[in-house]
Design a protein around this motif. Structure first.
Motif, PDB file in Angstrom:
ATOM      1  N   TYR A  25      -9.494   7.038  -2.641  1.00 20.66           N
ATOM      2  CA  TYR A  25      -9.185   7.146  -4.068  1.00 20.66           C
ATOM      3  C   TYR A  25     -10.354   6.870  -5.007  1.00 20.66           C
ATOM      4  O   TYR A  25     -10.160   6.838  -6.221  1.00 20.66           O
ATOM      5  CB  TYR A  25      -8.026   6.204  -4.413  1.00 20.66           C
ATOM      6  CG  TYR A  25      -6.734   6.614  -3.777  1.00 20.66           C
ATOM      7  CD1 TYR A  25      -6.252   5.960  -2.658  1.00 20.66           C
ATOM      8  CD2 TYR A  25      -5.993   7.678  -4.292  1.00 20.66           C
ATOM      9  CE1 TYR A  25      -5.060   6.343  -2.075  1.00 20.66           C
ATOM     10  CE2 TYR A  25      -4.804   8.054  -3.716  1.00 20.66           C
ATOM     11  CZ  TYR A  25      -4.339   7.390  -2.613  1.00 20.66           C
ATOM     12  OH  TYR A  25      -3.154   7.772  -2.032  1.00 20.66           O
TER      13      TYR A  25
ATOM     14  N   TRP B  47      -8.912   2.395   0.572  1.00 18.94           N
ATOM     15  CA  TRP B  47      -8.861   2.682  -0.860  1.00 18.94           C
ATOM     16  C   TRP B  47     -10.162   3.321  -1.337  1.00 18.94           C
ATOM     17  O   TRP B  47     -10.155   4.301  -2.092  1.00 18.94           O
ATOM     18  CB  TRP B  47      -8.601   1.401  -1.653  1.00 18.94           C
ATOM     19  CG  TRP B  47      -7.209   0.907  -1.478  1.00 18.94           C
ATOM     20  CD1 TRP B  47      -6.815  -0.186  -0.778  1.00 18.94           C
ATOM     21  CD2 TRP B  47      -6.018   1.496  -2.001  1.00 18.94           C
ATOM     22  NE1 TRP B  47      -5.460  -0.306  -0.821  1.00 18.94           N
ATOM     23  CE2 TRP B  47      -4.942   0.702  -1.565  1.00 18.94           C
ATOM     24  CE3 TRP B  47      -5.762   2.614  -2.795  1.00 18.94           C
ATOM     25  CZ2 TRP B  47      -3.626   0.987  -1.894  1.00 18.94           C
ATOM     26  CZ3 TRP B  47      -4.445   2.899  -3.115  1.00 18.94           C
ATOM     27  CH2 TRP B  47      -3.394   2.092  -2.667  1.00 18.94           C
TER      28      TRP B  47
ATOM     29  N   LEU C 212      -3.171  13.059   0.570  1.00 23.77           N
ATOM     30  CA  LEU C 212      -2.497  11.974  -0.124  1.00 23.77           C
ATOM     31  C   LEU C 212      -2.616  12.030  -1.627  1.00 23.77           C
ATOM     32  O   LEU C 212      -1.739  11.588  -2.333  1.00 23.77           O
ATOM     33  CB  LEU C 212      -3.119  10.647   0.306  1.00 23.77           C
ATOM     34  CG  LEU C 212      -2.433  10.004   1.478  1.00 23.77           C
ATOM     35  CD1 LEU C 212      -3.087   8.679   1.728  1.00 23.77           C
ATOM     36  CD2 LEU C 212      -0.975   9.806   1.142  1.00 23.77           C
ATOM     37  N   THR C 213      -3.753  12.497  -2.083  1.00 23.14           N
ATOM     38  CA  THR C 213      -4.009  12.397  -3.508  1.00 23.14           C
ATOM     39  C   THR C 213      -3.284  13.472  -4.291  1.00 23.14           C
ATOM     40  O   THR C 213      -3.518  13.654  -5.465  1.00 23.14           O
ATOM     41  CB  THR C 213      -5.516  12.507  -3.788  1.00 23.14           C
ATOM     42  OG1 THR C 213      -6.035  13.549  -2.947  1.00 23.14           O
ATOM     43  CG2 THR C 213      -6.216  11.223  -3.418  1.00 23.14           C
TER      44      THR C 213
ATOM     45  N   THR D 216       0.834  -1.206   0.000  1.00 20.91           N
ATOM     46  CA  THR D 216       0.000   0.000   0.000  1.00 20.91           C
ATOM     47  C   THR D 216       0.861   1.245   0.000  1.00 20.91           C
ATOM     48  O   THR D 216       0.599   2.193  -0.735  1.00 20.91           O
ATOM     49  CB  THR D 216      -0.921   0.000   1.241  1.00 20.91           C
ATOM     50  OG1 THR D 216      -1.727  -1.160   1.212  1.00 20.91           O
ATOM     51  CG2 THR D 216      -1.794   1.234   1.273  1.00 20.91           C
TER      52      THR D 216
ATOM     53  N   VAL E  84       0.678   4.145  -2.799  1.00 18.71           N
ATOM     54  CA  VAL E  84       0.337   5.523  -2.420  1.00 18.71           C
ATOM     55  C   VAL E  84       1.435   6.482  -2.866  1.00 18.71           C
ATOM     56  O   VAL E  84       1.161   7.573  -3.388  1.00 18.71           O
ATOM     57  CB  VAL E  84       0.133   5.618  -0.894  1.00 18.71           C
ATOM     58  CG1 VAL E  84       0.075   7.059  -0.453  1.00 18.71           C
ATOM     59  CG2 VAL E  84      -1.138   4.915  -0.488  1.00 18.71           C
TER      60      VAL E  84
END
Lengths: 434, 273, 309
Positions: free
Chosen positions: A123, A119, C62-63, A93, A97
């Motif tokens: 995301y 997840w 995070l993205t 993971t 990431v």
């Protein structure tokens, strides 16, 4: 006069701010959580598409088969499938990431089932197109990959919590048959007899790698709830506490080995030091190889408080589609279908790892083969329903994992169950509410 | 009295050597054990049965040949870059008077204090953005210089007598020739020591290669070993130990070779007259 | 004092006796010598460190989205977190129990190895080896040696009549066990540094002291160590930095457990950053660590400098 020091500092700051603003700018240009529903694959041109797959080493054999088959159907499609050298799901993971953070978002990823919520929440993956799965796929296991009614994860290699018992040790201590151990009290009674016989502790329930999975299994196996539907911790009930008190009970009677590390605990079982080990069905194959003919042993269902047979959480891994492009999502789903074909499932659930086969054809083939020993048969014929692993909000997954792990380690060292569990429930609810 | 002291000294040394070597011995012992010999009761220093196939298994399953090749190329490249950047810098900081030297030195010492893990994420982003992910340069570049190396070499160079520096100056040697003819030979033990340290550190580095090296062909020795540690599936303990032994061996061999230079350098460090 | 013109400076220099340091007429060549290292340090140490510091004041998603300013919130979160405070405490304890032993043992071993004539090369090699150990590989070896049931060390203890100790699984001994492995490695490293330092003591000094009849402890403290001062400083700095920044040993042997008893500052930083993906908090903690290290560095220079730089 600009001293060297000052000019150096300014330079660093300038470089820093440029990169900083770059970060902010690139952030703004990323499209907001685009859920790419898989397009109709007939509308897509394979020559124009490349799909990237990131996965763990345990799927190497299955992946080779699947990629070869998919290339036959779509020879112009480019498939990049390289596994990083990670040794556990957490590391996997982390690397994914990190990749996404630098802009390399893979199309298809493997993840440990416990990270599903993470997840999904972070995301926004593309839902799995279940229509492409083979008819022999066991859709009952898709439950472990479902969040709020949508299937996001195609379960791939799964396992259940199991109690491994050294039958020879039981015989020597006149402690009955392993298959008669149904309740946690039965386990304690048998352990007492074995310990009286050998003079050493006889049970090992390690608390390092999978503590919250074991906890969830003990709790749900006894019919209680791990995660409430509102996202708070649900195991503050009396029966759940009783289930979790197996640790301090064993410890206070000097029946537990006190081994924290997973691999060390397995070593103790293989070496004949621990007559009882709680672990996963997926390790049965390697344990079998390690034990060989040394002694007679068998896996049995995890005992529960009163012999209830509640559904255990599924362990192992599954596939998630992260593509932001509809066509690549479609090809990813096609690859998943290949990965879950009988041929690939045989390779994935076979004799190097004893995962529960997710395809009936593959399962039957394995059970009929010469490799089907008594122990592997248990793994390959496991048919009980399995629930998702975890279920707390994605952003809190790791923190809650650590909180529960702390709880189990305290319990393992003999702390009072009621107090420790209640404290943990409070902590978890606090984390979730932040 | 002297005999007691001498005996005592030997006792201490023997003890120290045993303690130092014991874990390595245990690794070798496990590497040649059969699978069921790995766990046992009682104190057994030699396994009952030997299984030499563990080494072959480790070699093929973990692709150790490739890993050792990559490891060698990577560590030697890093060392070369580090020597090129550190030796001149250490020389200036040790022996040359110039404006701003104090600042430069403070910066070097400051860098020693920055833990590697802190810089990992930004460097990862940076290396990716220039397209060097999953490549040998990506593995090597972040370590092109070493604050530790500069610090260590500076210490060594500061011990060079100034009379030698002056002799060089009166002989008309410029900075470069002084560096080459006087400073480097005198600092040889320190350079050897640093080289040894650099090779070990980067040979054994796990975190950065884990992030950057993705293709199986680019796996460094620790990454290749990690292949045996599948948390979900269990262990091939003896092969793991065998693999560990194989991976540690080149480093030890290199060390033995470097040691000779070490000794040479040190005996050459005797100031004549 | 008025600044002298360059020509006047040269004239004066020519007349004065040999200066202790080389004076550069131009700063060009030295600057060029410093440049490659400067680029390396600037790009790969300073810029990332500055970025990390900057990140500690933001909430980093995070993205890859935009960073949001949160001021001191990360610092507050980090300093009030019981797990972090435990990690800080553990690091202090670990440092105290590893620094002095590794320096002391390293020095003793270097002296001993230096003094033996026969088998010197073998002894030296043997004592250097721990430093080269690959921890990923050795971790398993150490876990077995220290295993509660059937581990070698407990077997020996049992033989000698003592009970078995749950080295890695008990909260009271896990940090101690890590410290033992830490000393095993860093004593070896200190030894190497001291060994190199001992070589810089000219043979003439040894002869002179022998002629004067100075031996043993007096010689060590009055003659040898003062001559080796840069080495001693260096070894101390390395030992201190190494113990405060301990990471690998913990990561492979106990992962900070059990119950956080062996969590250290860096493993906690790693957990915050890569485990919980809270990059802002991780950056805050690492910046705090940096401040502490700088503080220690300054104190050290005050105490040990005296005469040197």
């Amino acid at each position: 006069m600009l001293t060297k020091r000052l000019s150096l500092s300014l330079g660093a700051l300038a470089a820093g701010s440029i990169l900083l603003s770059g970060c902010a700018a690139s952030g703004a240009s990323v499209p907001a959580a685009s859920i790419a529903a898989a397009a109709n694959i007939a509308h897509c041109n394979p020559a124009e598409n490349t799909i990237t797959v990131t996965y763990g080493q345990m799927a190497n054999e299955a992946m080779a088969i699947a990629v070869a088959n998919l290339q036959k159907t779509y020879p112009d499609l480019t498939i990049n499938a390289t596994p990083p050298s990670t040794s556990n799901y957490n590391e996997l993971t982390q690397t994914i990431v990190a990749d996404i953070a630098v802009g390399n978002r893979p199309d298809l990823i493997m993840t440990g089932l416990g990270q599903l919520q993470f997840w999904v929440d972070t995301y926004s993956p593309s839902p799995i197109d279940t229509s492409v799965l083979r008819p022999t796929y066991k859709t009952q296991f898709l439950g472990a990959g479902t969040v709020d009614g949508t299937v996001y994860l195609a379960t791939n290699q799964i396992s259940a919590t199991v109690l491994l018992v050294n039958q020879d040790a039981l015989d020597s201590a006149d402690a009955g048959e392993a298959k008669d151990i149904k309740t946690l009290d039965d386990l304690v009674a048998a352990a007492e007899k074995v310990t009286a016989d050998t003079g050493q502790p006889s049970v090992s329930i390690p608390t390092d790698g999978l503590p919250e999975w074991f906890s969830q299994a003990l709790i749900q196996g006894s019919g209680e709830t791990y995660v409430n539907s509102d996202g708070t911790a649900g195991f503050g009930s009396e029966k759940a506490i009783e289930a979790l008190s197996i640790w301090p009970t064993l410890k206070n009677k000097n029946l537990e080995l006190g081994v924290v590390n997973n691999q060390d605990a397995i070593a103790q079982f293989i070496g004949g030091n621990a007559a009882f080990l709680i672990y996963t069905t997926s390790t049965i194959a390697t344990i079998q190889e390690g034990i060989g003919d040394a002694f007679n042993w068998m896996p049995v269902d995890l005992p529960s408080v009163g012999g209830e047979e509640g559904a255990l959480p599924a362990g192992g891994n599954g596939w998630i589609v992260l593509s932001e492009d509809a066509c690549r999502a479609a090809y990813s789903n096609a690859l998943i279908a290949e990965l879950l074909s009988p041929e690939a499932v045989s390779a994935a659930s076979g004799t190097s790892y004893s995962y529960i086969p997710v395809d009936t054809e593959a399962g039957d083939a394995l059970l009929a083969s010469d490799a089907a020993t008594k122990q592997l048969t248990y793994a390959w014929s496991y048919d009980k329903p399995l629930t998702p692993w975890g279920g707390f909000a994605g952003k809190d997954t790791m923190e809650i994992f650590d909180t529960v792990r702390l709880m189990t380690q305290k319990l393992q060292s003999g702390a009072d169950a009621t107090e420790t569990v209640n404290e943990t429930v409070t902590n978890i609810n606090q984390i979730v509410s932040e | 009295m002297i005999h007691v002291l001498r005996a005592g000294r030997w006792l201490v040394i023997t003890l120290a050597v045993l303690v130092s070597l014991f874990p390595f011995y245990w690794m070798l012992r496990t590497a040649v054990s059969t699978a069921d010999e790995v766990f046992f009761d009682g104190i057994s220093l030699i396994p009952a049965s030997f299984d030499w196939s563990n080494f072959a298994r480790a070699w093929t399953e973990a692709n150790l040949g490739q890993a050792i090749l990559i490891g060698s190329v990577m560590t030697l490249s890093i060392l070369a870059l580090q020597l090129i950047t550190c030796i001149p810098a250490a020389y200036v900081l040790a022996k040359v008077r110039m404006r701003g030297k104090g600042v430069a030195l403070a910066i070097v010492i400051g860098c020693l204090l920055v833990p590697g893990q802190v810089s990992l994420i930004p460097i990862f982003i940076g290396i990716n953005s220039i397209g060097l992910a999953d490549s040998l340069p990506g593995l090597v570049l972040p370590y092109m210089t070493s604050a530790f190396g500069i610090f260590l070499l500076r210490q060594q160079m500061m011990a060079i007598p100034d009379s030698l520096m002056d002799a060089a100056r009166t002989d008309g040697l410029g900075h470069f020739r002084t560096l080459r003819n006087v400073v480097v030979p005198m600092a040889a033990p320190g350079i050897a020591a640093f080289s040894v340290f650099s090779v070990f550190t980067h040979w054994n580095d796990y975190m950065w290669p884990l992030l950057i090296a993705r293709s199986p062909d680019l796996a460094t020795p620790p990454l290749a070993l990690a292949l045996f540690q599948q948390a979900d599936a269990g262990f091939d303990y003896s092969a793991l130990a065998a693999g560990a032994a194989i991976v540690t061996a080149p480093v030890i061999v290199l060390f033995l070779i470097a040691q000779k230079r070490f000794v040479q350098g040190m005996s050459g460090a005797e100031i004549p007259g | 004092m008025t600044t002298l013109l360059r020509d006047e400076k040269i004239v004066i220099a020519a007349r004065l006796p040999a200066q202790p340091l080389r004076r550069s007429r131009t700063n060009l060549v030295p600057a060029l010598f410093l440049l490659p290292a400067g680029i390396g340090i600037g790009t790969f140490v300073i810029v990332p460190a500055v970025l990390s510091l900057a990140a500690s004041f933001f909430s980093v998603p995070l993205t890859g989205g935009a960073w949001t300013w949160v001021g001191l919130a990360n610092y507050e979160h980090v300093l009030t977190d019981a797990a972090v405070l435990q990690a800080i405490g553990n690091t202090l304890v670990y440092s105290v129990i590893t620094i002095v032993p590794s320096l002391g043992i390293g020095l003793c071993l270097a002296l001993l190895a230096n003094s033996v004539a026969r088998g010197r090369a073998f002894v030296r090699t043997a004592l250097f080896l721990p430093m080269t150990a690959n921890l990923v590989a050795m971790a398993v070896v150490f876990r077995w040696l220290f295993a509660f049931q059937g581990g070698f060390i407990n077997q020996v203890l049992g033989f000698a009549g003592f009970g078995a100790v749950n080295w890695l699984g008990d909260t009271s001994t896990s940090l101690l066990t890590l410290a033992m492995v830490g000393v095993w490695r860093s004593a070896s490293f200190s030894m190497m540094i001291f060994f190199a330092g001992l070589a810089t003591v000219p043979g003439t000094i040894h002869e002179a002291t022998r002629a004067e009849g100075i031996r043993g402890w007096t010689k060590l403290t009055r003659i040898t160590l003062p001559i080796m001062k840069p080495t001693v400083v260096f070894a101390t700095v390395v030992a201190v930095l190494g113990s405060i920044q301990v990471f690998d040993t913990v990561n492979v042997m106990t992962q900070g457990g059990p119950q956080g008893a062996s969590e250290t500052i860096l493993t906690m930083t790693w957990k915050l950053g890569f485990g919980y993906f809270d990059l802002g908090a991780a950056s805050a903690l690492s910046f705090l660590l940096l401040v502490v290290l700088v503080g220690i560095g300054l104190i050290q220079r005050r105490v040990l400098a005296g005469g040197h730089k």
